[in-house]
Design an enzyme around this catalytic site. Structure first.
Site, PDB file in Angstrom:
ATOM      1  N   LYS A 266      51.679  49.364  29.039  1.00 58.07           N
ATOM      2  CA  LYS A 266      51.834  48.348  30.089  1.00 58.07           C
ATOM      3  C   LYS A 266      50.471  47.957  30.653  1.00 58.07           C
ATOM      4  CE  LYS A 266      53.531  47.924  34.860  1.00 58.07           C
ATOM      5  NZ  LYS A 266      54.196  48.657  35.982  1.00 58.07           N
ATOM      6  N   ASP A 271      49.460  44.078  40.521  1.00 55.09           N
ATOM      7  CA  ASP A 271      50.880  43.883  40.790  1.00 55.09           C
ATOM      8  C   ASP A 271      51.104  43.656  42.282  1.00 55.09           C
ATOM      9  OD1 ASP A 271      53.614  43.788  40.739  1.00 55.09           O
ATOM     10  OD2 ASP A 271      53.888  45.947  40.484  1.00 55.09           O
ATOM     11  N   LYS A 278      55.447  43.247  47.496  1.00 54.58           N
ATOM     12  CA  LYS A 278      55.260  44.605  48.004  1.00 54.58           C
ATOM     13  C   LYS A 278      54.767  44.558  49.451  1.00 54.58           C
ATOM     14  CE  LYS A 278      53.649  46.615  43.594  1.00 54.58           C
ATOM     15  NZ  LYS A 278      54.632  47.688  43.424  1.00 54.58           N
ATOM     16  N   ASP A 289      47.697  49.414  37.609  1.00 59.71           N
ATOM     17  CA  ASP A 289      48.975  49.198  36.939  1.00 59.71           C
ATOM     18  C   ASP A 289      48.810  48.846  35.461  1.00 59.71           C
ATOM     19  OD1 ASP A 289      51.676  49.456  37.337  1.00 59.71           O
ATOM     20  OD2 ASP A 289      52.008  47.384  37.946  1.00 59.71           O
ATOM     21  N   ARG A 352      58.710  46.555  32.875  1.00 58.43           N
ATOM     22  CA  ARG A 352      59.684  46.687  31.787  1.00 58.43           C
ATOM     23  C   ARG A 352      59.845  45.373  31.009  1.00 58.43           C
ATOM     24  NH1 ARG A 352      64.155  48.604  35.962  1.00 58.43           N
ATOM     25  NH2 ARG A 352      62.203  49.404  36.824  1.00 58.43           N
TER      26      ARG A 352
END
Length: 501
Positions: A266, A271, A278, A289, A352
């Site tokens: 990943k 992010d 967030k 990330d 994902r």
């Protein structure tokens, strides 16, 4: 300062160096010098144990003390580091890391730590290289050089071929971990997907140039190529940013390879959470990330440099998850690479989506096994803390990865994918799969179940390293503050196990 490492069979008491490092074990009867440092203790004679007593030194892990050698050695300083009661490779690796930080700016250092097997030679060498790591690229003023000019690893088996090989290989693996740390430490404004792809290109050139260098193929897919190929998950995440997504594909295909390992990582370079934004405090550290992508890319280059006779195909999708008018939305349906449709419930569960695309790409390469590495879920970070990774997937692959982690000195823990997770990812009324739900428990297990849908039934393991990519506390063992490079040594060790059959 460039540090030179040498392996030598020599007396620590007579070795000329600015500092001599000696390992000390803890026991119920008090501290005991390791076999490698016996001659140093003999140089003090009867004063040795009173010296340790006066220092309050017990030999427990993490302890370190510096004392003047007082003419008793061919060195000006003696450094004692704790090994704990029963030092294995992990304990030795950590002690060597402590030693690296305990002797800053030394012209030369001799390491008298347990190194009477190839595995321990590897541990001492790796530990010292990794424990002394610093990242000062963006500091206008630094404290100057912090590494030693020369480091001598003292070993009674220094002249044996297996020790020489372990010593050389340890430096290759440590270099891969350090490369991963460099990338993860880089500020997100400097390491956009495009810049990350360029950094991978530079690392690839450095690793493959020169006579005898490994032949690793690198492809960088830009936004147009991702669009043409239909990587819907990666595009959905990355199109919310002005810095458009990329994908790096590396291939190591040596002659005679009988096993094919596919790696997926990943690469979310920052992010924000997207529209499911967030809290501000949760964005701190989100530059890490992309730690999974950094891990598998650096590990691939190390595996090739080691000459391991297995084929490696690596996919590292890179995107920035930002907020804009082109961000993907909760309620959207995204068509992934390969045709599976996914209903979006939470744009902060973006990893994902990248991995789903890349796993299908990996399946198309027809590998024997797939391993993905990702800073995927806060759930498993909460469950296992900041030093233990989670491993989920096919049981035989999970078991093999756990063994590799033990040998590599990294901690992992097996987690299940319960059957009810299939129901949760299949709960969408409008698409094949539901990307996320708002059930408070088992989110990390649901994420793994989601990824499994894209593995084509192949043997597979998922390493969730969330919280392990960055050490937000103080340095410990061979791990500095900041980026850790977690996962690299496990992946390399797993590849070694495949190469060994």
């Amino acid at each position: 300062m460039t540090t030179t490492y040498t392996l030598r069979n020599a007396s620590p008491a007579k070795t000329r160096a600015e500092a001599v490092v000696v390992g000390v074990l803890s026991s119920s009867k008090g501290p005991v010098v390791c076999d490698a440092g016996t001659e140093v203790a003999q140089a003090w004679g009867r004063k040795w144990l009173p010296l340790l007593s006066s220092l309050g030194f017990s030999g427990k892990p993490g302890e370190a003390v510096r004392i003047p050698a007082g003419g008793k050695l061919n060195a000006s300083m003696l450094v004692l580091v704790g090994l704990g009661p029963d030092p294995d490779g992990t304990a030795v690796r950590r002690a060597a890391g402590v030693a690296a930080r305990s002797v800053p700016n030394a012209a030369s250092v001799a390491l008298a730590l347990p190194a009477d097997t190839p595995e321990l030679v590897d541990a001492v060498t790796q530990g010292h290289l990794l424990g002394g790591y610093t990242y000062t690229k963006h500091k206008s003023k630094s404290d100057g050089d912090t590494g030693a000019g020369e480091v001598v690893v003292l070993s009674p088996i220094a002249r044996k071929a297996e020790a020489v090989s372990a010593f050389a290989e340890a430096q290759i693996v440590a270099a891969a971990v350090r490369l991963t740390r460099d990338w993860v430490n880089e500020p997100p404004g400097h390491l956009t997907p495009e810049a990350f792809a360029a950094a991978v290109t530079d690392a690839h050139k450095a690793a493959t140039k020169g006579r005898g260098a490994p032949k690793v193929k690198l492809e960088i897919w830009d936004h147009a190529a991702l669009t043409e190929r239909g990587l819907g998950g990666t595009l959905a995440v990355g199109n919310g940013s002005d810095a458009k997504p990329r994908l790096a594909k590396l291939t190591w295909s040596p002659r005679g390879a009988t096993t094919h390992l596919a790696l997926v990582g990943k690469g979310v370079t920052f992010d924000s959470g997207g529209l499911t934004i967030k809290p501000s405090s949760s964005m701190v550290g989100m530059k890490g990330d992309m730690g999974g992508a950094a891990c598998v890319i650096a590990a691939t280059l190390a595996i090739a440099h080691l000459g391991l006779p297995i084929k490696i195909t690596t996919f590292a999708p890179m995107a920035e998850n930002m907020v804009s008018g082109s961000s993907f939305r909760p309620g959207d349906v995204v068509t992934m690479y390969g045709g599976t449709t996914v209903e979006i419930a939470n744009t902060d569960a973006e990893g994902r989506m990248l991995l789903g695309d890349a796993l299908v790409l990996a399946v198309e390469e027809d590998p024997d096994v797939i391993v993905d590495v990702a800073t995927l879920t806060g759930h498993l970070h909460l469950a296992l803390g900041d030093k233990v990774g989670a491993v989920l997937g096919s049981q035989e692959i999970v078991d093999a990865v756990l063994l590799a982690g033990d040998r590599a000195g990294e901690q992992h823990w097996p987690m299940p994918i319960p059957e009810e997770m299939k129901e949760r990812i299949s709960a969408s009324k409008v698409a094949d799969l539901l990307q996320h739900d708002w059930v408070r428990w088992g989110g990390g297990l649901m994420a793994a179940a989601f990824l499994r849908e894209f593995t084509g039934g192949l043997p597979w393991a998922h390493l969730d390293i969330a919280g392990k990519e960055l050490n937000t506390g103080g340095a410990y063992g061979h791990v500095p503050a900041g980026a850790t490079g977690f996962g690299v040594t496990t992946i390399v060790e797993y590849a070694r196990s495949l190469a060994a059959g």
